[in-house]
Design a protein around this motif. Sequence first.
Motif, mmCIF file in Angstrom:
data_model
loop_
_atom_site.group_PDB
_atom_site.id
_atom_site.type_symbol
_atom_site.label_atom_id
_atom_site.label_comp_id
_atom_site.label_asym_id
_atom_site.label_seq_id
_atom_site.Cartn_x
_atom_site.Cartn_y
_atom_site.Cartn_z
ATOM 1 N N ASN A 276 -28.994 21.871 -48.460
ATOM 2 C CA ASN A 276 -29.306 23.193 -47.954
ATOM 3 C C ASN A 276 -30.131 23.912 -49.019
ATOM 4 O O ASN A 276 -29.898 23.736 -50.205
ATOM 5 N N THR A 277 -31.087 24.723 -48.581
ATOM 6 C CA THR A 277 -31.898 25.516 -49.500
ATOM 7 C C THR A 277 -31.917 26.954 -48.984
ATOM 8 O O THR A 277 -32.198 27.177 -47.802
ATOM 9 N N ILE A 278 -31.596 27.911 -49.872
ATOM 10 C CA ILE A 278 -31.575 29.327 -49.492
ATOM 11 C C ILE A 278 -32.149 30.169 -50.627
ATOM 12 O O ILE A 278 -32.329 29.681 -51.742
ATOM 13 N N THR B 111 -31.788 8.383 -52.342
ATOM 14 C CA THR B 111 -32.925 9.257 -52.594
ATOM 15 C C THR B 111 -33.025 10.224 -51.431
ATOM 16 O O THR B 111 -32.903 9.828 -50.274
ATOM 17 N N LEU B 112 -33.234 11.488 -51.753
ATOM 18 C CA LEU B 112 -33.366 12.519 -50.736
ATOM 19 C C LEU B 112 -34.717 13.202 -50.932
ATOM 20 O O LEU B 112 -34.997 13.734 -52.005
ATOM 21 N N ASP B 113 -35.560 13.148 -49.909
ATOM 22 C CA ASP B 113 -36.849 13.825 -49.923
ATOM 23 C C ASP B 113 -36.902 14.737 -48.708
ATOM 24 O O ASP B 113 -36.627 14.292 -47.590
ATOM 25 N N TYR B 114 -37.251 16.006 -48.938
ATOM 26 C CA TYR B 114 -37.406 16.924 -47.807
ATOM 27 C C TYR B 114 -38.333 18.064 -48.199
ATOM 28 O O TYR B 114 -38.622 18.277 -49.367
ATOM 29 N N ARG B 115 -38.826 18.769 -47.185
ATOM 30 C CA ARG B 115 -39.688 19.936 -47.371
ATOM 31 C C ARG B 115 -38.954 21.180 -46.906
ATOM 32 O O ARG B 115 -38.156 21.127 -45.986
ATOM 33 N N TYR B 116 -39.303 22.296 -47.542
ATOM 34 C CA TYR B 116 -38.703 23.569 -47.176
ATOM 35 C C TYR B 116 -39.737 24.663 -47.385
ATOM 36 O O TYR B 116 -40.363 24.751 -48.431
ATOM 37 N N LYS B 117 -39.941 25.497 -46.372
ATOM 38 C CA LYS B 117 -40.846 26.648 -46.496
ATOM 39 C C LYS B 117 -40.008 27.851 -46.902
ATOM 40 O O LYS B 117 -39.075 28.241 -46.208
ATOM 41 N N PHE B 118 -40.351 28.426 -48.040
ATOM 42 C CA PHE B 118 -39.582 29.519 -48.631
ATOM 43 C C PHE B 118 -40.173 30.865 -48.231
ATOM 44 O O PHE B 118 -41.389 31.055 -48.237
ATOM 45 N N TYR B 119 -39.300 31.784 -47.869
ATOM 46 C CA TYR B 119 -39.691 33.152 -47.565
ATOM 47 C C TYR B 119 -38.955 34.072 -48.513
ATOM 48 O O TYR B 119 -37.738 33.963 -48.674
ATOM 49 N N VAL B 120 -39.670 34.956 -49.161
ATOM 50 C CA VAL B 120 -39.067 35.890 -50.101
ATOM 51 C C VAL B 120 -38.126 36.810 -49.343
ATOM 52 O O VAL B 120 -38.479 37.346 -48.288
ATOM 53 N N ASP B 121 -36.935 36.964 -49.881
ATOM 54 C CA ASP B 121 -35.922 37.861 -49.299
ATOM 55 C C ASP B 121 -35.550 38.852 -50.380
ATOM 56 O O ASP B 121 -35.059 38.473 -51.434
#
Length: 146
Positions: free
Chosen positions: A35-37, A134-144
Amino acid sequence: MRTFTVILVSFLSLFSLSAWSGQYKEVGELEVHYNTISTTFLTPAIAKQYDITRSGYRGLVNIAVLDKMQLGKPAVSATLTGSVKNLVGNSRELDFKEIREGEAIYYIATFAADDEETYQFHIELNAQGNRSATLDYRYKFYVDTP
């Protein structure tokens, strides 16, 4: 420490199950949840407890490794290394910290982020019993901003 889990679970519950059902990868005997937050989703007290800088420009990666071969899929300890890079290729190493809460084991790392930037994560893990993934993933970050 239980408070950290409550914060993350509360955050995840804001989203539908279908939106989060794909947030794990099965590798052999392991199930790797990720998870990415934004760190602004953490309360100031939790951020202080875990020495995390709360900022709209900081992301938090949270990873749990489960053993699929055991009843109830218990969490297992692992060694994690990884990096995050933007689409231009600027890369930074991730420094994972282990958090244990009873039977739960989490690995967290923070990273500097820009608004609407897409990041590529590459994470190598070696779990208990010399099992690697191995874990590869993409995440688009939005400033909060808080």
